[in-house]
Every structure is written in structure tokens, then in C-alpha cells.
Scaffold this motif. Sequence first.
Motif, PDB file in Angstrom:
ATOM      1  N   ILE A  31       0.835  -1.210   0.000  1.00  0.00           N
ATOM      2  CA  ILE A  31       0.000   0.000   0.000  1.00  0.00           C
ATOM      3  C   ILE A  31       0.872   1.264   0.000  1.00  0.00           C
ATOM      4  O   ILE A  31       0.591   2.233  -0.711  1.00  0.00           O
ATOM      5  CB  ILE A  31      -0.955  -0.012   1.200  1.00  0.00           C
ATOM      6  N   TYR A  56       2.014   2.777  -3.344  1.00  0.00           N
ATOM      7  CA  TYR A  56       1.100   3.580  -4.176  1.00  0.00           C
ATOM      8  C   TYR A  56       1.267   5.085  -3.932  1.00  0.00           C
ATOM      9  O   TYR A  56       0.832   5.897  -4.744  1.00  0.00           O
ATOM     10  CB  TYR A  56      -0.354   3.173  -3.921  1.00  0.00           C
ATOM     11  N   SER A  57       1.879   5.454  -2.816  1.00  0.00           N
ATOM     12  CA  SER A  57       2.075   6.879  -2.546  1.00  0.00           C
ATOM     13  C   SER A  57       3.230   7.457  -3.363  1.00  0.00           C
ATOM     14  O   SER A  57       3.465   8.664  -3.353  1.00  0.00           O
ATOM     15  CB  SER A  57       2.324   7.099  -1.048  1.00  0.00           C
ATOM     16  N   GLU A  83       1.434   9.005  -9.085  1.00  0.00           N
ATOM     17  CA  GLU A  83       0.041   9.443  -9.192  1.00  0.00           C
ATOM     18  C   GLU A  83      -0.600   9.131 -10.534  1.00  0.00           C
ATOM     19  O   GLU A  83      -1.821   9.159 -10.646  1.00  0.00           O
ATOM     20  CB  GLU A  83      -0.040  10.955  -8.951  1.00  0.00           C
ATOM     21  N   HIS A  95      -1.946   7.323 -14.050  1.00  0.00           N
ATOM     22  CA  HIS A  95      -2.782   6.143 -14.270  1.00  0.00           C
ATOM     23  C   HIS A  95      -2.271   5.286 -15.428  1.00  0.00           C
ATOM     24  O   HIS A  95      -1.666   5.788 -16.369  1.00  0.00           O
ATOM     25  CB  HIS A  95      -4.226   6.579 -14.560  1.00  0.00           C
ATOM     26  N   ILE A  98       2.471  -2.847  -9.687  1.00  0.00           N
ATOM     27  CA  ILE A  98       1.273  -2.167  -9.203  1.00  0.00           C
ATOM     28  C   ILE A  98       0.976  -0.996 -10.124  1.00  0.00           C
ATOM     29  O   ILE A  98       1.868  -0.453 -10.786  1.00  0.00           O
ATOM     30  CB  ILE A  98       1.419  -1.670  -7.746  1.00  0.00           C
ATOM     31  N   LYS A 138      -2.071   2.461 -10.554  1.00  0.00           N
ATOM     32  CA  LYS A 138      -3.330   3.154 -10.324  1.00  0.00           C
ATOM     33  C   LYS A 138      -4.029   3.237 -11.676  1.00  0.00           C
ATOM     34  O   LYS A 138      -3.397   3.610 -12.680  1.00  0.00           O
ATOM     35  CB  LYS A 138      -3.084   4.556  -9.769  1.00  0.00           C
ATOM     36  N   LYS A 174      -7.784   4.233 -13.909  1.00  0.00           N
ATOM     37  CA  LYS A 174      -9.044   4.988 -13.879  1.00  0.00           C
ATOM     38  C   LYS A 174      -9.611   5.051 -15.282  1.00  0.00           C
ATOM     39  O   LYS A 174      -8.877   5.294 -16.242  1.00  0.00           O
ATOM     40  CB  LYS A 174      -8.788   6.405 -13.338  1.00  0.00           C
ATOM     41  N   TRP A 176      -6.513  -3.847  -4.617  1.00  0.00           N
ATOM     42  CA  TRP A 176      -6.311  -3.376  -3.249  1.00  0.00           C
ATOM     43  C   TRP A 176      -7.304  -2.289  -2.871  1.00  0.00           C
ATOM     44  O   TRP A 176      -7.616  -2.107  -1.700  1.00  0.00           O
ATOM     45  CB  TRP A 176      -4.890  -2.837  -3.064  1.00  0.00           C
ATOM     46  N   LYS A 177      -7.789  -1.522  -3.852  1.00  0.00           N
ATOM     47  CA  LYS A 177      -8.687  -0.402  -3.538  1.00  0.00           C
ATOM     48  C   LYS A 177      -9.596  -0.148  -4.728  1.00  0.00           C
ATOM     49  O   LYS A 177      -9.120  -0.102  -5.872  1.00  0.00           O
ATOM     50  CB  LYS A 177      -7.850   0.851  -3.236  1.00  0.00           C
ATOM     51  N   GLU A 208     -10.671   5.935  -9.107  1.00  0.00           N
ATOM     52  CA  GLU A 208      -9.295   5.442  -9.179  1.00  0.00           C
ATOM     53  C   GLU A 208      -9.224   4.110  -8.451  1.00  0.00           C
ATOM     54  O   GLU A 208      -9.691   3.993  -7.318  1.00  0.00           O
ATOM     55  CB  GLU A 208      -8.342   6.438  -8.528  1.00  0.00           C
ATOM     56  N   TRP A 234      -6.732   0.745  -7.345  1.00  0.00           N
ATOM     57  CA  TRP A 234      -5.343   0.320  -7.124  1.00  0.00           C
ATOM     58  C   TRP A 234      -5.242  -1.180  -7.376  1.00  0.00           C
ATOM     59  O   TRP A 234      -5.857  -1.975  -6.660  1.00  0.00           O
ATOM     60  CB  TRP A 234      -4.899   0.629  -5.684  1.00  0.00           C
TER      61      TRP A 234
END
Lengths: 120, 120
Positions: free
Chosen positions: B7, B10-11, B14, B16, B32, B34, B36, B54-55, B91, B93
Motif C-alpha cells: 500500500i 502507491y504513494s 500518481e 494512471h 502495481i 493506479k 481509472k 487493493w482499492k 481510481e 489500485w
Amino acid sequence: MDKINIIDKYSLFEDHWNPRVIGELNGQHVKIAKVKDEFIWHSHELEDELFLVWKGTLIMEFRDKTVEIAPGEMLIVPRGVEHRPQTNGEEVWIMMLEPTTTVNTGAVDNERTRKELESI
Amino acid sequence: MDKINIIDKYSLFEDHWNPRVIGELNGQHVKIAKVKDEFIWHSHELEDELFLVWKGTLIMEFRDKTVEIAPGEMLIVPRGVEHRPQTNGEEVWIMMLEPTTTVNTGAVDNERTRKELESI
């Protein structure tokens, strides 16, 4: 091509250190297991092994250090590296990714060895 | 042999539909991204592909059905099968597992193709 709910799969068995197969791709198995207390020291000559934790804390002991893996964390153990997974008395839910040829006890063959894995 | 907090990774970015590599084992990348909205229709001739969420909810469209994948769920897309990942405006993850040779757009080569992946 159905989706797999990973957490739901853990309700299908109760025993410890007995991996089940929940998926296969590119010669790799996706496996899950419930684990508790100590496993044995072992290594895999030809296979790297990924451990991902869903519940509890997996304690991975190496000869020179110990790594604690919490939910949402993962660890890759390279081939040839001796390791001993264990937990601090709690039941821990882990997911593993490794080649379909991988035996859970590596080069060791004893009562904890599981060669015929169930698919669930 | 350090643990990886999935997790937290992912920070570190940003954008996609631009996969990052967070691990490698047995010729496979753990990636991994992100994502959208809609990606493109594509398939991978030689590579099976695992998607884990994950999200958010990943919507995987196939030619004959659509599968929604929620957090804690995964889906394996076999080689050769056309698919189009997308989201419902949110969005999402995702984590992917696939051979290191896999290109995100499969046999299609366009502005969404990412061949040189960053490791984070």
C-alpha cells in the motif's frame, strides 16, 4: 476466468502448514495457507518464493536476520536462501507465489512435506 | 530480502495506467498501478496475467462477459484472451503478476504502451 475471493478461500480449511492452490499462471502456483508456530529450516534450490500476509504477522527467520511481515506486506525469498517461517503463537494467513514444482519443505522430506496439493 | 509494504508503494506515483515494478521472482514481475476509466482492448499471446485489487473495483471486460473485482479478490486472465480493464470513474489500485516480458498493451503498440518500467 472467474474472480477469486482470496479471504473466502481461507474458510475452506483449518489445518496449518498445508498449502492449497487457488490459481495457476505461467508455471506458477498461487497458494494460500494458515500457519501457526514454527515451521522447519529449508531452502528451495531453484525457486524464488513470494510470501504475502493477509492476517496476523508472519515472522520470517533467516540465518542472519528476522523479518516481520504484516497484512498488506510481502517478502520475496530468493532461491537457495535458508529460511524458517514462524508465528508468535497466533494463526497467520499467508499467500504464496512460486513455481508449480515447489515443495513446501524444499530439499527436506519429512512429516511436514506436502507434495500433492489440493486445489480449492 | 526486505519486506515490501504494498500500500505504501502507491504513494510514490500518481499517474494512471503506468505500471511500476515492486518485485521480481522466477521470471515474473510483481507490478502495481493506479488505473481509472477505460484501457484498451488487448491480449497477450504468451503470458497469463493475474490482477489483484487493493482499492476500488476493477471492471474486467471480456468479449462475452464482464467481471467486477473488489479488494481482496483476484482474477487470472489466460494468455490469448482479449480483455479490457476499466473502472467506473473511480481510481482503482491494482497489483499484477505476469512474466517480465509482458507489455501492458499486449500486441497493441500505441500511446498507452509502457515498455520501460520503473522499479520502485
